[in-house]
Design a protein around this motif. Structure first.
Motif, PDB file in Angstrom:
ATOM      1  N   SER A   4      47.397  19.163  39.410  1.00  0.00           N
ATOM      2  CA  SER A   4      48.351  19.110  38.574  1.00  0.00           C
ATOM      3  C   SER A   4      47.377  18.863  37.177  1.00  0.00           C
ATOM      4  CB  SER A   4      49.295  17.979  38.478  1.00  0.00           C
ATOM      5  OG  SER A   4      48.542  16.560  38.403  1.00  0.00           O
ATOM      6  N   LYS A   6      47.451  16.690  35.326  1.00  0.00           N
ATOM      7  CA  LYS A   6      47.139  14.994  35.045  1.00  0.00           C
ATOM      8  C   LYS A   6      46.056  14.729  36.104  1.00  0.00           C
ATOM      9  CE  LYS A   6      51.566  13.161  34.161  1.00  0.00           C
ATOM     10  NZ  LYS A   6      52.935  12.515  34.619  1.00  0.00           N
ATOM     11  N   ASP A   7      45.922  15.634  37.210  1.00  0.00           N
ATOM     12  CA  ASP A   7      44.634  15.566  38.076  1.00  0.00           C
ATOM     13  C   ASP A   7      43.503  15.809  37.254  1.00  0.00           C
ATOM     14  OD1 ASP A   7      46.329  14.461  40.164  1.00  0.00           O
ATOM     15  OD2 ASP A   7      46.658  16.551  40.884  1.00  0.00           O
ATOM     16  N   ALA A   9      43.007  15.969  33.970  1.00  0.00           N
ATOM     17  CA  ALA A   9      42.755  14.792  32.960  1.00  0.00           C
ATOM     18  C   ALA A   9      41.955  14.006  33.382  1.00  0.00           C
ATOM     19  CB  ALA A   9      44.099  14.536  32.734  1.00  0.00           C
ATOM     20  N   ALA A  10      42.391  13.336  34.720  1.00  0.00           N
ATOM     21  CA  ALA A  10      41.831  12.191  35.275  1.00  0.00           C
ATOM     22  C   ALA A  10      40.356  12.597  35.671  1.00  0.00           C
ATOM     23  CB  ALA A  10      42.479  11.639  36.670  1.00  0.00           C
ATOM     24  N   SER A  15      42.816  13.151  28.079  1.00  0.00           N
ATOM     25  CA  SER A  15      44.087  12.921  27.923  1.00  0.00           C
ATOM     26  C   SER A  15      44.686  14.220  28.708  1.00  0.00           C
ATOM     27  CB  SER A  15      44.749  12.677  26.610  1.00  0.00           C
ATOM     28  OG  SER A  15      44.601  13.741  25.946  1.00  0.00           O
ATOM     29  N   ALA A  16      45.779  14.006  28.912  1.00  0.00           N
ATOM     30  CA  ALA A  16      46.789  15.428  29.500  1.00  0.00           C
ATOM     31  C   ALA A  16      46.729  16.369  28.388  1.00  0.00           C
ATOM     32  CB  ALA A  16      48.024  15.185  29.878  1.00  0.00           C
ATOM     33  N   ARG A  17      47.071  15.958  27.227  1.00  0.00           N
ATOM     34  CA  ARG A  17      47.113  16.897  25.892  1.00  0.00           C
ATOM     35  C   ARG A  17      45.909  17.336  25.831  1.00  0.00           C
ATOM     36  NH1 ARG A  17      50.206  17.792  21.715  1.00  0.00           N
ATOM     37  NH2 ARG A  17      51.860  16.166  22.492  1.00  0.00           N
ATOM     38  N   SER A  20      45.849  20.256  28.199  1.00  0.00           N
ATOM     39  CA  SER A  20      46.639  21.240  27.692  1.00  0.00           C
ATOM     40  C   SER A  20      45.871  22.279  26.749  1.00  0.00           C
ATOM     41  CB  SER A  20      48.168  20.754  27.333  1.00  0.00           C
ATOM     42  OG  SER A  20      49.012  21.618  26.930  1.00  0.00           O
TER      43      SER A  20
END
Length: 336
Positions: A4, A6-7, A9-10, A15-17, A20
Motif C-alpha cells: 500500500s 503507507k507501506d 511511506a514507511a 509521510s503518505a502525502r 502521493s
C-alpha cells in the motif's frame, strides 16, 4: 499481498502525502526524497489504483506523445526514455505518429481523434507555434524542438546553433577547408535544419571561410538514402568536400555509404560528423563522430513540465523554455 501507499511511506521514511506527491508527479518534492520514494516503490512493487485516483482527481493518468516518425532511431530512443520516465510517475503514454502532417498534428491537439488524455508532448514539424497553442487549449502541451512557443507553451530543446557550430569547428580544427553540409529542409517549418545551417555557416565564417551554396545539400527527409543521394550529388557536381557535417546520424551513415562506394577513405579523404548519437553510429565502420543531445534530460524535463501543468494548473505561471546540454562525441569518422 500487494503493498500500500503507507507501506511505501514507511520504507522510504516519509509521510503518505509525500508518497502521493511523488506518484502524482508534483514538483514539491526534494530530488533526494523523490529518489528514496521511487526506490521504495520499485522494491515493494507498489502500483497505485489509477482508476480510483483518476476518478477522484478528474484525470485519466494518460499522456500523449506525438512524434513525426516512429521508425526514426532518434525518436524511437526518445520515446522509450519518455515512457520510462512516465512510468515512474505512474502515467501511461499513448504514442502517435504525425509524419509531419499539419492536420495530423492539429487532430491530436484538439482531441478530434477521440482520445482523452491529461496532456500532450509533441515534436511539431508542420504547425506554427501559435496554431499549436491555440488548438491545444486547455490541454497542457509541451513542445519538443525548435519551434518557438512565444511564451505560450513549455518547450524543451537543444541549442542547435551552438551544437552545429561546434561540430563544424571540429572539422575545421582537423585542417579541413571544404566542409559541406547535408540536411537542409526548406520545405519544413520546424526550424531544426535552419538552425543547424546557421551554426554551420557561423563556424565557417569564424574560420575565415565564406559559405558556398554548392556545399549545402537539401534533403526531402533525414534517412540514410537521402544522405547517400546528397553525398553523391556533392561528388558529381565537383564540390569535392574534404569534410561533411550531416544534420542527422542517418544522413551521415548514408554519406559514409556513398563515400565507400566511390572509393573514398574516411577520414583520410573525407571526414564525417553526424547529429543525434543513435546506436547505429556507434557500430558503423568507421564509427561515427556525432553531436549527442542529452535525450534523458529531454525526457525528464518534458515530463516535469507536463506534471507541473497537470497537477498545478495555474495560468499565471510563465511558460518554461528549457535548453538541454549536448556534447560532441569524437569517433573514427574524424580520426578519433
Amino acid at each position: 499481498m500487494s503493498s500500500s501507499l503507507k507501506d511505501v511511506a514507511a520504507r522510504a521514511g516519509v509521510s503518505a502525502r509525500t508518497v502521493s506527491n511523488v506518484v502524482n508527479g508534483s514538483a514539491r518534492v526534494a530530488p533526494e526524497t523523490r529518489r528514496r520514494v521511487q526506490e521504495a516503490i520499485e522494491e515493494l512493487g507498489y502500483r497505485p489504483n489509477l482508476a480510483a485516483r483518476s476518478l477522484r482527481a478528474g484525470r485519466t493518468g494518460i499522456v500523449g506523445l506525438a512524434i513525426p516518425e516512429l521508425h526514426s532511431p532518434y525518436f524511437a530512443e526518445l520515446a522509450g526514455l519518455l515512457v520510462d520516465e512516465a512510468r515512474r510517475r505512474s502515467w501511461t503514454v499513448v504514442i502517435d505518429q504525425t509524419r509531419g502532417d499539419a492536420e495530423a498534428e492539429r487532430r491530436l491537439l484538439t482531441g478530434d481523434g477521440g482520445r482523452v488524455m491529461d496532456g500532450l508532448i509533441i515534436s511539431p514539424w508542420a504547425l506554427p507555434a501559435e496554431d499549436i497553442t491555440a488548438a491545444a487549449r486547455p490541454l497542457p502541451v509541451v513542445l519538443l524542438g525548435e519551434r518557438s512557443p512565444q511564451g505560450l507553451a513549455d518547450r524543451v530543446a537543444v541549442d542547435n546553433v551552438a551544437a552545429a557550430e561546434e561540430a563544424t569547428a571540429h572539422l575545421l580544427s582537423l585542417g579541413r577547408r571544404r566542409v559541406a553540409a547535408i540536411g537542409l529542409q526548406p520545405h519544413l517549418r520546424n526550424g531544426t535544419a535552419e538552425l543547424r545551417a546557421e551554426g554551420y555557416r557561423a563556424a565557417l565564417r569564424r574560420a575565415g571561410i565564406t559559405p558556398r551554396p554548392e556545399w549545402e545539400r537539401p534533403v526531402p527527409a533525414l534517412h540514410r538514402a537521402d544522405g547517400a543521394r546528397a553525398m553523391a550529388e556533392l561528388l558529381d557536381t565537383g564540390a569535392e568536400p574534404d569534410a561533411v557535417f550531416a544534420f542527422s546520424d542517418e544522413l551521415a551513415l548514408g554519406a559514409l555509404h556513398t563515400a565507400h562506394v566511390r572509393g573514398l577513405r574516411v577520414p583520410e579523404d573525407v571526414a564525417v560528423v553526424g547529429f543525434d548519437d543513435i546506436e547505429d553510429g556507434r557500430f558503423g565502420r568507421p564509427t561515427l563522430t556525432t553531436v549527442s543531445p542529452d535525450k534523458g534530460q529531454i525526457a525528464a524535463r518534458a515530463l516535469q513540465c507536463l506534471a507541473d501543468r497537470v497537477y498545478s494548473p495555474r495560468n499565471d505561471v510563465p511558460a518554461a523554455d528549457l535548453t538541454v546540454p549536448h556534447r560532441l562525441v569524437v569517433r573514427a569518422s574524424t580520426g578519433g
